[in-house]
Design a protein around this motif. Structure first.
Motif, PDB file in Angstrom:
ATOM      1  N   HIS A 123       0.829  -1.205   0.000  1.00 21.85           N
ATOM      2  CA  HIS A 123       0.000   0.000   0.000  1.00 21.85           C
ATOM      3  C   HIS A 123       0.862   1.252   0.000  1.00 21.85           C
ATOM      4  O   HIS A 123       0.588   2.213  -0.721  1.00 21.85           O
ATOM      5  CB  HIS A 123      -0.923  -0.005   1.219  1.00 21.85           C
ATOM      6  CG  HIS A 123      -1.817   1.194   1.269  1.00 21.85           C
ATOM      7  ND1 HIS A 123      -1.474   2.341   1.949  1.00 21.85           N
ATOM      8  CD2 HIS A 123      -3.003   1.433   0.694  1.00 21.85           C
ATOM      9  CE1 HIS A 123      -2.432   3.234   1.799  1.00 21.85           C
ATOM     10  NE2 HIS A 123      -3.367   2.709   1.045  1.00 21.85           N
ATOM     11  N   LYS A 124       1.936   1.211   0.777  1.00 26.13           N
ATOM     12  CA  LYS A 124       2.789   2.390   0.899  1.00 26.13           C
ATOM     13  C   LYS A 124       3.516   2.702  -0.420  1.00 26.13           C
ATOM     14  O   LYS A 124       3.746   3.870  -0.751  1.00 26.13           O
ATOM     15  CB  LYS A 124       3.818   2.189   2.021  1.00 26.13           C
ATOM     16  CG  LYS A 124       4.604   3.451   2.310  1.00 26.13           C
ATOM     17  CD  LYS A 124       5.301   3.434   3.636  1.00 26.13           C
ATOM     18  CE  LYS A 124       5.923   4.812   3.885  1.00 26.13           C
ATOM     19  NZ  LYS A 124       6.734   4.879   5.055  1.00 26.13           N
ATOM     20  N   VAL A 125       3.886   1.666  -1.140  1.00 28.18           N
ATOM     21  CA  VAL A 125       4.675   1.881  -2.366  1.00 28.18           C
ATOM     22  C   VAL A 125       3.787   1.978  -3.611  1.00 28.18           C
ATOM     23  O   VAL A 125       3.987   2.852  -4.456  1.00 28.18           O
ATOM     24  CB  VAL A 125       5.737   0.763  -2.535  1.00 28.18           C
ATOM     25  CG1 VAL A 125       6.443   0.872  -3.877  1.00 28.18           C
ATOM     26  CG2 VAL A 125       6.752   0.845  -1.400  1.00 28.18           C
ATOM     27  N   PHE A 126       2.802   1.077  -3.734  1.00 29.20           N
ATOM     28  CA  PHE A 126       1.999   1.046  -4.963  1.00 29.20           C
ATOM     29  C   PHE A 126       0.604   1.657  -4.783  1.00 29.20           C
ATOM     30  O   PHE A 126       0.019   2.143  -5.746  1.00 29.20           O
ATOM     31  CB  PHE A 126       1.843  -0.399  -5.455  1.00 29.20           C
ATOM     32  CG  PHE A 126       3.139  -1.054  -5.823  1.00 29.20           C
ATOM     33  CD1 PHE A 126       3.742  -0.791  -7.042  1.00 29.20           C
ATOM     34  CD2 PHE A 126       3.776  -1.919  -4.947  1.00 29.20           C
ATOM     35  CE1 PHE A 126       4.946  -1.381  -7.378  1.00 29.20           C
ATOM     36  CE2 PHE A 126       4.979  -2.517  -5.276  1.00 29.20           C
ATOM     37  CZ  PHE A 126       5.563  -2.249  -6.496  1.00 29.20           C
ATOM     38  N   GLY A 127       0.079   1.578  -3.567  1.00 25.85           N
ATOM     39  CA  GLY A 127      -1.294   2.034  -3.344  1.00 25.85           C
ATOM     40  C   GLY A 127      -2.269   0.905  -3.608  1.00 25.85           C
ATOM     41  O   GLY A 127      -2.056   0.082  -4.503  1.00 25.85           O
TER      42      GLY A 127
ATOM     43  N   ASN B 184       2.209   8.430  -4.316  1.00 24.82           N
ATOM     44  CA  ASN B 184       3.333   7.648  -3.807  1.00 24.82           C
ATOM     45  C   ASN B 184       4.666   8.115  -4.380  1.00 24.82           C
ATOM     46  O   ASN B 184       5.679   8.120  -3.672  1.00 24.82           O
ATOM     47  CB  ASN B 184       3.122   6.157  -4.098  1.00 24.82           C
ATOM     48  CG  ASN B 184       2.047   5.565  -3.217  1.00 24.82           C
ATOM     49  OD1 ASN B 184       1.840   6.018  -2.086  1.00 24.82           O
ATOM     50  ND2 ASN B 184       1.325   4.575  -3.726  1.00 24.82           N
TER      51      ASN B 184
ATOM     52  N   VAL C 171       1.704   2.710 -12.261  1.00 27.49           N
ATOM     53  CA  VAL C 171       2.188   1.647 -11.366  1.00 27.49           C
ATOM     54  C   VAL C 171       2.245   2.103  -9.902  1.00 27.49           C
ATOM     55  O   VAL C 171       1.823   1.368  -9.005  1.00 27.49           O
ATOM     56  CB  VAL C 171       3.581   1.136 -11.832  1.00 27.49           C
ATOM     57  CG1 VAL C 171       4.178   0.163 -10.821  1.00 27.49           C
ATOM     58  CG2 VAL C 171       3.458   0.469 -13.192  1.00 27.49           C
TER      59      VAL C 171
END
Lengths: 131, 131
Positions: A44-48, B51, B46
């Motif tokens: 979630h933090k990197v890609f959502g 983010n 992506v």
């Protein structure tokens, strides 16, 4: 109302994180078990959540677990190395490969030289460093 | 009102994509030039703009261009291979490395054998396949 936001222990980690109802056909539930909260938090933090959902929709069901695992790994690496992420790992592996290819070329050249000139004195083939 | 949504040619690719005003201190402008629309579209698809913005905020300014380049590369690979993304490239490199290490071990072992027993007949060292 509280009753519309269940927090049952059967909610998957994604729905728990997103504070939403986990339905029987939840797209995330098969891949983010309720006892794996960090796994979803990382992707979630990197890609959502929305992008993870889109990627899962693009992938055949039999490959979704692999897709989730690769996303989790990629997210972990990006969180550890925000500048280079996986590209750092790829560059490092490519550098090691070039070194190995050079060492292999050297070893094979010396071996070929040996096979072609078996009567030459041994010190002709030095220096040679064993692994 | 239209006047609140400028489309000037000086807007960066990110602001053009997000249909928002590109301000002089736009965080994306230094890394997503107006003539590079696909570059932002890929990372947006992506990772999502939010983010990417968070990652850029975490990174010192002198490393932001590297961070953007690695995000763009990672996004391109994920779009080409939605299941494995960069992990596919890493796994492939690791596999090639194991093969190279094996070949190097073999070549060095044969060379060591030659150095230890230079009087043995050549066919003792076969089979040996040159690269």
């Amino acid at each position: 109302m509280k009753s519309q936001e269940p927090r049952s222990s059967s909610s998957c980690a994604a729905c728990k994180f997103l504070k939403r109802r986990c339905t029987p056909n939840c797209q995330f539930a098969p891949y983010f078990r309720s006892d794996e909260p960090k796994k979803f938090a990382k992707v979630h933090k990197v890609f959502g959540a929305s992008n993870v959902s889109k990627i899962l929709n693009e992938v055949p069901e039999e490959h979704r677990e692999d897709a989730v695992n690769s996303l989790v790994f990629e997210a972990e690496v990006r969180l550890q190395d925000p500048v280079y992420g996986c590209i750092g790992a790829i560059a490092s592996l490519q550098h090691k490969m070039v070194e190995l290819q050079h060492d292999l070329f050297l070893a094979r050249s010396r071996l070929a030289c040996f096979l072609d000139h078996p009567t030459l004195p041994l010190d002709h083939f030095a220096p040679f460093h064993y692994p």
